[in-house]
Each structure stands twice: as structure tokens, then as C-alpha cells.
Design an enzyme around this catalytic site. Structure first.
Site, PDB file in Angstrom:
ATOM      1  N   ASN A 112       0.877  -1.177   0.000  1.00  0.00           N
ATOM      2  CA  ASN A 112       0.000   0.000   0.000  1.00  0.00           C
ATOM      3  C   ASN A 112       0.909   1.220   0.000  1.00  0.00           C
ATOM      4  O   ASN A 112       1.488   1.561   1.022  1.00  0.00           O
ATOM      5  CB  ASN A 112      -0.890  -0.030   1.256  1.00  0.00           C
ATOM      6  CG  ASN A 112      -1.672   1.247   1.452  1.00  0.00           C
ATOM      7  OD1 ASN A 112      -1.801   2.063   0.530  1.00  0.00           O
ATOM      8  ND2 ASN A 112      -2.213   1.433   2.653  1.00  0.00           N
ATOM      9  N   LYS A 128       0.135   4.283  -0.354  1.00  0.00           N
ATOM     10  CA  LYS A 128      -0.490   5.502   0.210  1.00  0.00           C
ATOM     11  C   LYS A 128      -0.215   6.698  -0.711  1.00  0.00           C
ATOM     12  O   LYS A 128      -0.131   6.511  -1.915  1.00  0.00           O
ATOM     13  CB  LYS A 128       0.010   5.734   1.643  1.00  0.00           C
ATOM     14  CG  LYS A 128      -0.072   4.460   2.491  1.00  0.00           C
ATOM     15  CD  LYS A 128       0.134   4.700   3.947  1.00  0.00           C
ATOM     16  CE  LYS A 128       0.009   3.366   4.694  1.00  0.00           C
ATOM     17  NZ  LYS A 128       0.021   3.517   6.134  1.00  0.00           N
ATOM     18  N   HIS A 188      -9.549   1.800   4.573  1.00  0.00           N
ATOM     19  CA  HIS A 188      -8.300   1.930   5.336  1.00  0.00           C
ATOM     20  C   HIS A 188      -8.529   2.909   6.487  1.00  0.00           C
ATOM     21  O   HIS A 188      -9.269   3.879   6.348  1.00  0.00           O
ATOM     22  CB  HIS A 188      -7.174   2.417   4.416  1.00  0.00           C
ATOM     23  CG  HIS A 188      -5.829   2.329   5.063  1.00  0.00           C
ATOM     24  ND1 HIS A 188      -5.392   3.267   5.972  1.00  0.00           N
ATOM     25  CD2 HIS A 188      -4.852   1.403   4.957  1.00  0.00           C
ATOM     26  CE1 HIS A 188      -4.181   2.898   6.395  1.00  0.00           C
ATOM     27  NE2 HIS A 188      -3.837   1.781   5.800  1.00  0.00           N
ATOM     28  N   GLU A 245      -5.735  -4.408  10.516  1.00  0.00           N
ATOM     29  CA  GLU A 245      -4.660  -3.448  10.737  1.00  0.00           C
ATOM     30  C   GLU A 245      -4.943  -2.641  12.005  1.00  0.00           C
ATOM     31  O   GLU A 245      -5.714  -1.679  11.966  1.00  0.00           O
ATOM     32  CB  GLU A 245      -4.572  -2.475   9.551  1.00  0.00           C
ATOM     33  CG  GLU A 245      -4.269  -3.134   8.239  1.00  0.00           C
ATOM     34  CD  GLU A 245      -3.632  -2.150   7.259  1.00  0.00           C
ATOM     35  OE1 GLU A 245      -2.541  -2.451   6.784  1.00  0.00           O
ATOM     36  OE2 GLU A 245      -4.217  -1.083   7.018  1.00  0.00           O
ATOM     37  N   SER A 285       3.140  -2.081  10.297  1.00  0.00           N
ATOM     38  CA  SER A 285       4.571  -2.228  10.591  1.00  0.00           C
ATOM     39  C   SER A 285       5.112  -3.618  10.288  1.00  0.00           C
ATOM     40  O   SER A 285       6.019  -4.098  10.975  1.00  0.00           O
ATOM     41  CB  SER A 285       4.870  -1.828  12.049  1.00  0.00           C
ATOM     42  OG  SER A 285       4.567  -0.452  12.244  1.00  0.00           O
TER      43      SER A 285
HETATM   44  P1  PGA Z   1       2.751   0.305   7.528  1.00  0.00           P
HETATM   45  O1  PGA Z   1       1.308   0.589   6.885  1.00  0.00           O
HETATM   46  O2  PGA Z   1       3.221  -1.008   6.991  1.00  0.00           O
HETATM   47  O3  PGA Z   1       3.596   1.448   7.067  1.00  0.00           O
HETATM   48  O4  PGA Z   1       2.566   0.277   9.012  1.00  0.00           O
HETATM   49  C1  PGA Z   1       0.376  -0.444   6.713  1.00  0.00           C
HETATM   50  C2  PGA Z   1      -0.901   0.108   6.124  1.00  0.00           C
HETATM   51  O5  PGA Z   1      -1.351   1.178   6.540  1.00  0.00           O
HETATM   52  O6  PGA Z   1      -1.501  -0.522   5.229  1.00  0.00           O
END
Ligand code: PGA
Length: 253
Positions: free
Chosen positions: A12, A14, A98, A168, A213
């Protein structure tokens, strides 16, 4: 992992990635075409501006997805993007609900459900995100919060083919913190039981991802938890080498 379910490692991006970042997709696609019998599926969900180009760069080795869609097919919604437009770019997945959208855009479970229905209408696979906040975890409400989100966000027409669920925990996203393997196991078993009760065989086979994470260093531990059928990866999906290391961890299980 769940026997007989093909794991999904989904990135993802973002709001990250200019055209130069397409080179990362080239690297991922080249690495995956060098090892053809992968047992895990790889996907990258990218900003709408990169969708069409990402599909070309992925060369069929990585599925491409979007990060959100509008619920309507078309119309007077300036700045929004429909699931049909995403499908038209050659994408296969759409992340819906999300926590950053639930928070930044006040998206409710009902809105998420309408967007998931839009994804189905356009023959896209919806990756539906759920997860508790830190306060809810501390207040021992995590299981019930996720239960409510699942009940409200998933349409009755969901199937193992058109839907992926991503657990998540909000406090784990981008923080470097992760729940214990035991907490992930408890949540994923809870989700599996709820989905099986509602959707029968489809609930048993729906892919349940963990996100928050996940990195090369902790992927093997998280992915080996029962009913964790892959990951949704933010920060560590931006660099091909990190993303490939997570895919390798999945392949090695
Ligand atoms: P991250 O994000 O791996 O940077 O914690 C995960 C997500 O929001 O899909």
C-alpha cells in the site's frame, strides 16, 4: 497461514510515488519472473495517478490495485474515481476502508460497504480494512470493534474470490509497533469464526491479511500465525528490496 489458501502480499503505497517510483515495480516484476512457481501472490496498491503505468510495469507478475474508490459508477463527484475507472486501468484490487480514510474522510462502515459493492460491480477484489485504536485495545474492546466493522463493512454478496480482509490495528500502522503473535492469532481466529458463521465455505477461504509495521525482520513471525494469509504492507512496500524480502519470507513458510 491457512491450508489451501494462496497467500497475498499486498503493498500500500499511500500518497507516495512519482513516476520515478515505477522502477521499483520493474525490480519486483523482474525478480518474480526469475522465480516462476511462487506460492504467494504479490500485489501493489498505488496512487491513482500511477495505476495505468503500474499495470504496464508489473508485466502480469504483480497484481496492481487502487487505494480507494467512489461508490458511484460515474457522475458529478469532482475529484473522485470510480471502481470502473480503476478496472479500466487494468487493476485487480481496491483497498477500501483503510483507517486513514476512515479517519481523514470520516468514512463509516456503511460508506465502506457501498464502496465494496462498487468494487464488486467493477469486478475488482476489495481489500477491506478493519482494526482497533490504541485506546480500544487498552480498553479490551479490540475484538468487538473489529466484529462491528466486519458486520457493517462487508456486503452479503462477499465471496472468497471478491474479498480480502486486512486486520490493521491503527496503533501499529507506521509506528514500528506490532501486536504480539498471540494477539494476532486471537484476532484472526475471531475473524475466521465470524466470517465462517456468516459466509460458510467462502468465509473459511477468504484471505485474512495482517497489516501494521510488517517489515522484512518480522514478516516470517507474523505470516506464520494461524489464519494470517498474507500481509498489507505500507512503508516496507515502497522499496522493492524490502517488499521482495517480505515475499521471500512468505515463500519460505
Ligand atoms: P505500515 O502501513 O506497513 O507502514 O505500518 C500499513 C498500512 O497502513 O496498510
Amino acid at each position: 497461514m491457512t491450508p489451501n489458501i494462496k497467500p497475498l502480499i499486498a503493498g500500500n503505497w499511500k500518497m507516495n510515488g512519482l513516476k520515478a517510483a515505477l522502477a521499483e515495480i520493474d525490480t519486483v516484476a523482474a525478480a518474480l519472473s526469475a522465480s516462476p512457481n511462487q506460492k504467494c501472490e504479490a500485489a501493489l496498491c498505488v496512487p491513482a495517478t500511477l495505476l495505468s503505468a503500474a499495470v504496464l510495469h508489473a508485466k502480469g507478475k504483480v497484481s496492481i490495485g487502487a487505494e480507494d474508490c467512489h461508490y458511484a459508477e460515474s457522475g458529478a463527484h469532482t475529484g473522485d474515481i470510480s471502481a470502473e475507472m480503476i478496472a479500466d486501468c487494468g487493476a485487480r484490487y481496491i483497498i477500501v476502508g483503510h483507517s486513514e480514510r476512515r479517519e481523514d474522510h470520516n468514512e463509516t462502515d456503511a460508506m465502506v460497504k457501498a464502496k465494496v459493492e462498487a468494487a464488486y460491480r467493477a469486478e475488482q477484489v476489495a481489500i477491506i480494512c478493519v482494526g482497533e485504536t490504541e485506546a480500544q485495545r487498552r480498553g479490551h474492546e479490540a475484538l468487538s470493534v473489529v466484529e462491528t466493522q466486519l458486520a457493517g463493512s462487508i456486503p452479503d454478496s462477499a465471496s472468497a474470490e471478491n474479498t480480502v480482509i486486512a486486520y490493521e490495528p491503527v496503533w501499529a500502522i507506521g509506528s514500528g509497533l506490532t501486536p504480539t503473535a498471540q494477539d494476532v492469532a486471537e484476532m484472526h481466529l475471531h475473524m475466521r469464526n465470524l466470517l465462517t458463521a456468516r459466509f460458510g465455505e467462502h468465509g473459511k477461504k477468504m484471505r485474512l491479511l495482517y497489516g501494521g509495521s510488517m517489515k522484512p525482520g518480522n514478516a516470517a513471525e507474523l505470516l506464520s500465525v494461524d489464519h494470517v494469509d498474507g500481509g498489507l504492507i505500507g512503508g516496507a512496500s515502497l522499496k522493492a528490496q524490502d517488499f521482495l524480502a517480505i515475499i521471500a519470507a512468505c515463500e519460505a513458510l
